[in-house]
Design a protein around this motif. Structure first.
Motif, mmCIF file in Angstrom:
data_model
loop_
_atom_site.group_PDB
_atom_site.id
_atom_site.type_symbol
_atom_site.label_atom_id
_atom_site.label_comp_id
_atom_site.label_asym_id
_atom_site.label_seq_id
_atom_site.Cartn_x
_atom_site.Cartn_y
_atom_site.Cartn_z
ATOM 1 N N LYS A 124 0.859 -1.174 0.000
ATOM 2 C CA LYS A 124 0.000 0.000 0.000
ATOM 3 C C LYS A 124 0.904 1.235 0.000
ATOM 4 C CE LYS A 124 -3.701 -2.283 2.587
ATOM 5 N NZ LYS A 124 -4.470 -2.289 3.859
ATOM 6 N N ILE A 125 0.512 2.272 -0.708
ATOM 7 C CA ILE A 125 1.377 3.436 -0.877
ATOM 8 C C ILE A 125 0.892 4.610 -0.026
ATOM 9 C CG2 ILE A 125 2.378 5.080 -2.519
ATOM 10 C CD1 ILE A 125 3.265 2.147 -2.859
ATOM 11 N N GLY A 126 1.812 5.174 0.753
ATOM 12 C CA GLY A 126 1.535 6.378 1.535
ATOM 13 C C GLY A 126 2.369 7.532 1.010
ATOM 14 N N PRO A 127 1.774 8.447 0.232
ATOM 15 C CA PRO A 127 2.572 9.520 -0.376
ATOM 16 C C PRO A 127 2.823 10.702 0.562
ATOM 17 C CG PRO A 127 0.311 9.669 -1.130
ATOM 18 C CD PRO A 127 0.375 8.469 -0.219
ATOM 19 N N VAL A 128 3.983 11.342 0.398
ATOM 20 C CA VAL A 128 4.279 12.628 1.033
ATOM 21 C C VAL A 128 4.804 13.547 -0.065
ATOM 22 C CG1 VAL A 128 4.760 11.701 3.320
ATOM 23 C CG2 VAL A 128 6.620 11.922 1.680
ATOM 24 N N VAL A 129 4.710 14.850 0.140
ATOM 25 C CA VAL A 129 5.069 15.824 -0.886
ATOM 26 C C VAL A 129 6.401 16.479 -0.548
ATOM 27 C CG1 VAL A 129 4.349 17.909 -2.126
ATOM 28 C CG2 VAL A 129 2.647 16.278 -1.344
#
Length: 576
Positions: A124-129
């Motif tokens: 599962k992917i948890g994005p941050v900017v």
């Protein structure tokens, strides 16, 4: 009806005043006509800054932001996403906890990237900017090949893979195929030499030293004026690497007893970089010193060299004089030639005939006639100057005054209606006057010809990514004798050390300069052959700021550190 992500973002941009409705309409129109992502169009058309857009995306989408310069990524996490994918989507894996893989993205709207990474890794992917610039630097740092691994890979895999193209001085790209070149064209030697050059360019080094020691070859890079040791190739390859550099510089590879000087040009990363090469025989073999002249890094705008306002105005005022001599002094590598080039660019107009004589020509200046001296055929500074004076010049730049013959012609040129710019190897502005007298120039000629003398240094700037404030110890200020300049308690700045500055706390350099204008009172002291200290004392009474004083202004402004100014400048009391 719920708004789409696109509408939420655009409405937020207008509501917060980051973009006008008029500019937004223009961007939408461009997107309809040419296609592409609206976010890219907004940035490319300068309607909104990338950082502002990234911050807004983070807030509207509920995705947190992160500063990659302060984040350490474990090697096993990096292996989850191949370099090719990371470069394509501009993403970076940060951490893995259970079934969740956290990735940094510069474009959080790129849902295709999230889906592809999910399919590729099974997590599962948890994005941050993060910012675009941070992302590029981080990808280069974590996925780029460092010098040590490059050397090991070259030794193990000797397939020919030349990433650097030789460029001759006429601009044609070619590789010499003569018998001399065959010895040094074997794959490991070519690749290691190319790697050393690329590493120097990548590190923004001004010099590369390849030194033979008793049991090893040492490679060092001078970055921001300080030498840093790099990864070293095997000592057995040292003669071949030196020979390769000689061939690239069109030098004699059979001559190992005498010093040799040459130069070559390479094309790498879509730009051309010049190298000046000096080969010196030593007890354990030949040492190579390479000066890197990267034109893309050249700063030839006098307004951007970092000089204080008072000194800058003095230089400008002197440079617009119709005749006279301007001298810039300082040790090797302090930026004297760059300052002279910047002055030439400042005064260059179509109605002026400008000629330079240099050893060698470091940067090509458009519209200016430049002559490279060749002592082996009799083309010296002095002989060149004699010929230049017959070319009806308005402004003459002499790369360096080394002897009486050169200074004599330069002084006479300044007295006969020409503006002459040159350099001297002295440590202070007032010391240049004494140096000229020691060279045999009469004091009355100095007073008549010289307009201004400037002394220059380069100091390192604090890295902006890891800059922090601190309270300077009162006892340390007293110990250094700086109570007159720094009133305790005083807040100063330093770099904590980060990946961006290679843990040094410094990144980039800025110029310090002291300008001594030859006023009537200073000329009178020169006429009486007064000591350097008397000339300096009078100049300070008339407003001259010394290198140390200009440096302390930059310390208080948070540009550099107190330690750096003390390292690069001499205490004013030491020469009084």
């Amino acid at each position: 009806m719920a708004l789409s992500i696109k509408d939420r973002i655009t409405n937020a941009l207008v509501k917060r005043g980051a973009i006008s409705q008029k500019d937004l309409n223009k961007a939408v129109k461009i997107q309809k006509e040419k296609g592409g992502k609206l976010s890219d169009i907004l940035v490319n058309e300068n309607f909104v800054k990338k950082d502002i857009l990234t911050s807004l995306l983070s807030q509207e989408l509920g995705i947190p932001t992160i500063s990659l310069s302060r984040y350490k990524i474990e090697p096993e996490v990096l292996k989850l996403i191949p370099k090719k994918i990371a470069l394509h989507y501009k993403i970076l894996p940060l951490s893995k906890m259970g079934e969740v893989l956290t990735i940094a993205m510069s474009d959080p709207l790129n849902i295709f990237a999230v889906d592809d990474i999910k399919a590729l890794t099974g997590f599962k992917i948890g994005p941050v900017v993060t910012k675009d610039k941070d992302m590029e630097e981080a990808i280069e740092q974590y996925y780029g090949e460092d010098a040590h691994s490059a050397v090991e890979k070259i030794i193990e895999d000797i397939e020919e893979a030349k990433r650097i193209e030789m460029v001759d001085e006429t601009g044609a790209e070619e590789v010499d195929s003569s018998a001399l070149l065959k010895l040094t064209e074997e794959a490991p030697v070519v690749k290691i030499t190319n790697m050393l050059l690329n590493e120097g360019i990548k590190m923004r080094a001004s010099d590369i030293l390849v030194e033979p020691l008793e049991d090893q070859t040492r490679v060092r890079y001078r970055v921001d004026g300080i030498l840093q040791e790099g990864s070293s190739p095997s000592k057995t390859l040292h003669p071949a690497i030196i020979s390769r550099l000689k061939v690239m510089s069109s030098l004699n590879i059979a001559e190992r007893r005498l010093p040799q000087d040459g130069r070559f040009k390479i094309k790498t990363a879509d730009r051309e970089v010049d190298f000046r090469v000096s080969i010196l025989p030593s007890s354990f073999g030949e040492k190579a010193a390479l000066r890197i002249l990267d034109k893309s890094q050249a700063m030839l705008d006098i307004e951007k060299l970092g000089f204080e306002k008072q000194a800058l105005e003095a230089i400008k005022e002197s440079s617009w004089r119709p005749h006279g001599m301007i001298l810039v002094c300082g040790p090797t590598g302090c930026g004297k030639t760059t300052t002279l080039y910047s002055i030439l660019k400042h005064v260059d107009t179509p109605d002026k005939n400008i000629v330079t004589v240099e050893d060698p020509v470091e940067y090509d200046l458009k519209g200016i006639n430049q002559v490279a001296i060749q002592p082996n055929i009799g083309l010296t500074f002095a002989s060149s100057l004699r010929s230049i004076l017959r070319q009806d010049p308005d402004i003459i730049m002499v790369g360096e005054i080394r002897d009486y013959a050169t200074v004599d012609i330069a002084i006479k040129a300044a007295l006969t209606g020409h503006l002459v710019l040159s350099t001297l190897h002295t440590t202070t502005a007032s010391g240049s006057i004494v140096r000229l007298i020691n060279m045999g120039v009469e004091p009355f000629l100095i007073s008549s010809a010289v307009i201004m003398v400037a002394a220059q240094r380069l100091i390192r700037k604090i890295c902006t990514r890891c800059k922090e404030s601190y309270k300077q110890d009162e006892s340390m200020i007293a110990k250094m004798g700086l109570e007159a300049f720094l009133k305790p308690p005083v807040t100063l700045y330093r770099g904590a050390g980060c990946k961006s500055c290679n843990k040094t706390g410094y990144k980039g350099r800025v110029g310090l300069i002291e300008t001594l204008k030859l006023t009537p009172s200073v000329k009178e002291l020169i006429a009486h052959k007064e000591q350097e200290t008397r000339v300096k004392e009078q100049a300070r009474k008339e407003g001259m700021k010394t290198l140390r004083e200009n440096g302390l202004v930059k310390v208080l402004a948070g540009v550099t550190t107190l330690e750096e100014v003390i390292r690069a400048t001499v205490s004013d009391q030491d020469i009084e």
